[in-house]
Design a protein around this motif. Sequence first.
Motif, PDB file in Angstrom:
ATOM      1  N   ILE A 101       0.588  -1.303  -0.355  1.00 28.37           N
ATOM      2  CA  ILE A 101      -0.266   0.057  -0.104  1.00 28.37           C
ATOM      3  C   ILE A 101       0.724   1.369  -0.394  1.00 28.37           C
ATOM      4  O   ILE A 101       1.661   0.893   1.128  1.00 28.37           O
ATOM      5  N   PRO A 102       0.665   2.007  -0.960  1.00 32.73           N
ATOM      6  CA  PRO A 102       1.640   3.447  -1.235  1.00 32.73           C
ATOM      7  C   PRO A 102       0.906   4.206   0.029  1.00 32.73           C
ATOM      8  O   PRO A 102       0.221   4.248   0.393  1.00 32.73           O
ATOM      9  N   ASN A 103       2.659   4.945   0.426  1.00 28.66           N
ATOM     10  CA  ASN A 103       2.781   5.890   1.717  1.00 28.66           C
ATOM     11  C   ASN A 103       1.317   7.699   0.660  1.00 28.66           C
ATOM     12  O   ASN A 103       2.092   7.675  -0.719  1.00 28.66           O
ATOM     13  N   THR A 118      -9.744   5.029  -7.853  1.00 32.63           N
ATOM     14  CA  THR A 118      -9.180   4.450  -8.956  1.00 32.63           C
ATOM     15  C   THR A 118      -7.815   4.980  -8.999  1.00 32.63           C
ATOM     16  O   THR A 118      -6.963   4.503  -9.910  1.00 32.63           O
ATOM     17  N   SER A 119      -7.840   5.419  -7.638  1.00 29.84           N
ATOM     18  CA  SER A 119      -6.504   5.446  -7.643  1.00 29.84           C
ATOM     19  C   SER A 119      -5.587   4.275  -7.170  1.00 29.84           C
ATOM     20  O   SER A 119      -5.867   3.072  -6.860  1.00 29.84           O
ATOM     21  N   GLN A 120      -3.873   4.117  -7.040  1.00 31.40           N
ATOM     22  CA  GLN A 120      -3.054   3.220  -6.472  1.00 31.40           C
ATOM     23  C   GLN A 120      -3.199   2.806  -5.465  1.00 31.40           C
ATOM     24  O   GLN A 120      -3.007   1.550  -4.773  1.00 31.40           O
ATOM     25  N   TYR A 121      -3.117   4.065  -4.834  1.00 30.20           N
ATOM     26  CA  TYR A 121      -3.906   3.306  -3.067  1.00 30.20           C
ATOM     27  C   TYR A 121      -5.416   2.235  -2.707  1.00 30.20           C
ATOM     28  O   TYR A 121      -5.044   1.010  -2.635  1.00 30.20           O
ATOM     29  N   ALA A 122      -6.499   3.001  -3.685  1.00 25.39           N
ATOM     30  CA  ALA A 122      -7.720   1.544  -3.739  1.00 25.39           C
ATOM     31  C   ALA A 122      -7.108   0.597  -4.315  1.00 25.39           C
ATOM     32  O   ALA A 122      -7.917  -0.652  -3.666  1.00 25.39           O
ATOM     33  N   GLU A 123      -6.519   0.763  -5.229  1.00 26.15           N
ATOM     34  CA  GLU A 123      -6.377  -0.328  -6.141  1.00 26.15           C
ATOM     35  C   GLU A 123      -5.074  -1.547  -5.143  1.00 26.15           C
ATOM     36  O   GLU A 123      -5.457  -3.327  -5.110  1.00 26.15           O
ATOM     37  N   ALA A 124      -4.625  -1.037  -4.988  1.00 28.69           N
ATOM     38  CA  ALA A 124      -3.905  -2.286  -4.041  1.00 28.69           C
ATOM     39  C   ALA A 124      -4.384  -2.893  -3.063  1.00 28.69           C
ATOM     40  O   ALA A 124      -4.307  -3.994  -2.393  1.00 28.69           O
ATOM     41  N   LEU A 125      -5.634  -1.685  -1.850  1.00 33.28           N
ATOM     42  CA  LEU A 125      -6.042  -2.339  -1.046  1.00 33.28           C
ATOM     43  C   LEU A 125      -7.317  -3.814  -1.990  1.00 33.28           C
ATOM     44  O   LEU A 125      -8.008  -4.790  -0.936  1.00 33.28           O
ATOM     45  N   ARG A 126      -7.697  -3.600  -3.094  1.00 31.36           N
ATOM     46  CA  ARG A 126      -7.948  -4.273  -3.662  1.00 31.36           C
ATOM     47  C   ARG A 126      -7.865  -5.418  -4.558  1.00 31.36           C
ATOM     48  O   ARG A 126      -8.157  -7.061  -4.178  1.00 31.36           O
ATOM     49  N   VAL A 307      -2.502 -16.075   7.361  1.00 30.89           N
ATOM     50  CA  VAL A 307      -2.728 -16.442   5.788  1.00 30.89           C
ATOM     51  C   VAL A 307      -1.588 -15.178   4.000  1.00 30.89           C
ATOM     52  O   VAL A 307      -1.662 -15.526   3.563  1.00 30.89           O
ATOM     53  N   GLY A 308      -0.781 -14.112   5.328  1.00 29.60           N
ATOM     54  CA  GLY A 308      -0.241 -13.407   4.247  1.00 29.60           C
ATOM     55  C   GLY A 308       0.099 -12.168   5.488  1.00 29.60           C
ATOM     56  O   GLY A 308      -0.699 -12.114   6.552  1.00 29.60           O
ATOM     57  N   SER A 309       0.727 -11.268   4.448  1.00 24.70           N
ATOM     58  CA  SER A 309       1.147  -9.721   4.984  1.00 24.70           C
ATOM     59  C   SER A 309       1.188  -8.633   4.300  1.00 24.70           C
ATOM     60  O   SER A 309       0.786  -9.412   3.414  1.00 24.70           O
ATOM     61  N   MET A 310       0.789  -7.729   4.636  1.00 23.00           N
ATOM     62  CA  MET A 310       0.600  -6.531   4.309  1.00 23.00           C
ATOM     63  C   MET A 310       2.454  -5.343   4.586  1.00 23.00           C
ATOM     64  O   MET A 310       2.002  -4.884   5.083  1.00 23.00           O
ATOM     65  N   PHE A 311       2.661  -5.054   3.361  1.00 21.09           N
ATOM     66  CA  PHE A 311       3.302  -3.426   3.259  1.00 21.09           C
ATOM     67  C   PHE A 311       2.314  -2.142   3.372  1.00 21.09           C
ATOM     68  O   PHE A 311       1.764  -2.494   2.350  1.00 21.09           O
ATOM     69  N   THR A 312       2.296  -1.299   4.232  1.00 19.38           N
ATOM     70  CA  THR A 312       1.850  -0.476   4.298  1.00 19.38           C
ATOM     71  C   THR A 312       3.510   0.722   4.252  1.00 19.38           C
ATOM     72  O   THR A 312       4.114   0.397   4.425  1.00 19.38           O
ATOM     73  N   MET A 313       2.424   2.106   3.539  1.00 15.92           N
ATOM     74  CA  MET A 313       3.558   3.291   3.211  1.00 15.92           C
ATOM     75  C   MET A 313       4.382   3.020   2.439  1.00 15.92           C
ATOM     76  O   MET A 313       5.737   3.297   3.010  1.00 15.92           O
ATOM     77  N   VAL A 314       4.951   2.756   1.248  1.00 13.84           N
ATOM     78  CA  VAL A 314       5.714   1.868   0.735  1.00 13.84           C
ATOM     79  C   VAL A 314       6.434   3.461   0.040  1.00 13.84           C
ATOM     80  O   VAL A 314       4.913   4.458  -0.569  1.00 13.84           O
ATOM     81  N   ASP A 315       7.513   3.523   0.292  1.00 16.48           N
ATOM     82  CA  ASP A 315       7.432   4.896  -1.067  1.00 16.48           C
ATOM     83  C   ASP A 315       7.665   4.715  -2.727  1.00 16.48           C
ATOM     84  O   ASP A 315       8.358   3.219  -2.342  1.00 16.48           O
ATOM     85  N   THR A 316       6.808   4.192  -3.470  1.00 17.96           N
ATOM     86  CA  THR A 316       6.458   4.213  -4.687  1.00 17.96           C
ATOM     87  C   THR A 316       7.523   4.401  -5.596  1.00 17.96           C
ATOM     88  O   THR A 316       7.072   4.036  -6.312  1.00 17.96           O
ATOM     89  N   SER A 317       8.550   5.473  -5.044  1.00 13.99           N
ATOM     90  CA  SER A 317       9.709   5.423  -6.386  1.00 13.99           C
ATOM     91  C   SER A 317      10.798   4.974  -5.933  1.00 13.99           C
ATOM     92  O   SER A 317      11.434   4.803  -6.714  1.00 13.99           O
ATOM     93  N   ASP A 333      -0.946   5.140 -16.312  1.00 21.61           N
ATOM     94  CA  ASP A 333      -2.563   5.471 -16.549  1.00 21.61           C
ATOM     95  C   ASP A 333      -3.891   4.976 -16.735  1.00 21.61           C
ATOM     96  O   ASP A 333      -4.634   5.243 -16.980  1.00 21.61           O
ATOM     97  N   TYR A 334      -3.418   3.428 -16.285  1.00 19.21           N
ATOM     98  CA  TYR A 334      -5.017   3.012 -15.201  1.00 19.21           C
ATOM     99  C   TYR A 334      -5.358   3.951 -13.639  1.00 19.21           C
ATOM    100  O   TYR A 334      -6.247   3.210 -12.789  1.00 19.21           O
ATOM    101  N   TYR A 335      -4.421   4.365 -13.261  1.00 25.65           N
ATOM    102  CA  TYR A 335      -5.027   4.961 -11.673  1.00 25.65           C
ATOM    103  C   TYR A 335      -5.362   6.070 -11.953  1.00 25.65           C
ATOM    104  O   TYR A 335      -4.700   6.935 -12.587  1.00 25.65           O
ATOM    105  N   GLN A 336      -5.723   6.530 -11.097  1.00 22.45           N
ATOM    106  CA  GLN A 336      -6.487   8.054 -11.244  1.00 22.45           C
ATOM    107  C   GLN A 336      -5.399   8.532  -9.653  1.00 22.45           C
ATOM    108  O   GLN A 336      -5.609   8.194  -8.330  1.00 22.45           O
TER     109      GLN A 336
END
Length: 338
Positions: A101-103, A118-126, A307-317, A333-336
């Motif tokens: 999940i991006p920071n 449709t943001s990258q943040y929301a897509e990570a949660l989906r 069942v799994g782990s989740m990264f939070t506050m990820v530096d997308t760069s 182009d796929y993300y808002q």
Amino acid sequence: MAASLQRDADSKHDAYEKISQMALESRQAAQNSIAQAQIIDNAEPPQSPSWPNRPLLFLLSLIAGFGVGIAVIVTQEMLVTGMRSIDEVESELGVPLIAAIPNIRQDHPADIVIDKPTSQYAEALRNARASLLGVRGQTRPKIIALTSALPGEGKTTTALALARVMAMNGDKTIIIDTDVRRAQLRMITQTKPDGVGLVELLHGDVTLDEAIEPSGLQGLDQIIIHKPFFSSENLFGNDLMPKILEQLSERYDTIILDLPPLVGLADGRFLSALADAVALVIRWNNTPKHAVTSAAAWLKSDGANLVGSMFTMVDTSSQAVGSYYYYSKQYSDYYQEA
């Protein structure tokens, strides 16, 4: 007396004459030697300075700078105690990384799944939702718990965002704040100013219907803690919480539990065993590795279904997280933009 003074004066006069004669002879000798000197070659000014040697200094500076840069990078890597990559998480914990999940630099990141679905943040949660619910033909978990090793890892924000994604995808969902000492959910969602919640429900002061309140999003209800509760009593060690979850399971498709952190607190370990699936939230490049591995070991030893782990506050760069963001530019182009 006069004769004595005269002799003294004569003596000094003679000495002066000798010194004058010696000085005259010295000047004459110097003139004679200069007159005999010959110019062999005329001096010419140099075309370039003999010092400093600029090419050599440039080469030495380049080598020194390269060495210092390597030393800084090595030092930074040695100082990093958090996890950064998918391979590192999966090899250490033995479970997949189900989301990165991006920071997001705003006060309430969980609002993005509503404001910008449709943001990258929301897509990570989906992506997390898809991994947790599994594919068709499998029995989907109904009670999903999110926990972390330490406080401040974005666990509550992630739990709320995941609950909202569940509701927005058609699941009748309820989120329950079980972190009684911090009670952070009340700070990032709509609540009743005079409401009651989980603590009152566990004490038998209110009914389940009285403890449930709407979240402001259609399809999502909540049971929260309206103020931090500190007590030595074991709220979750009896059979009341399992009964509450059983009743809620008959009403809702998905129940999201926001558990307390595991290190130093026992409540989360009791509750994780009641969930159908547990996800361990890890703050990217921050949470110490030993704390994460200890938390995962406790969950497994307690019989929780990690069942799994989740990264939070990820530096997308950064590319260190691996394939989740390796193609972020290609998929821009796929993300808002959030």
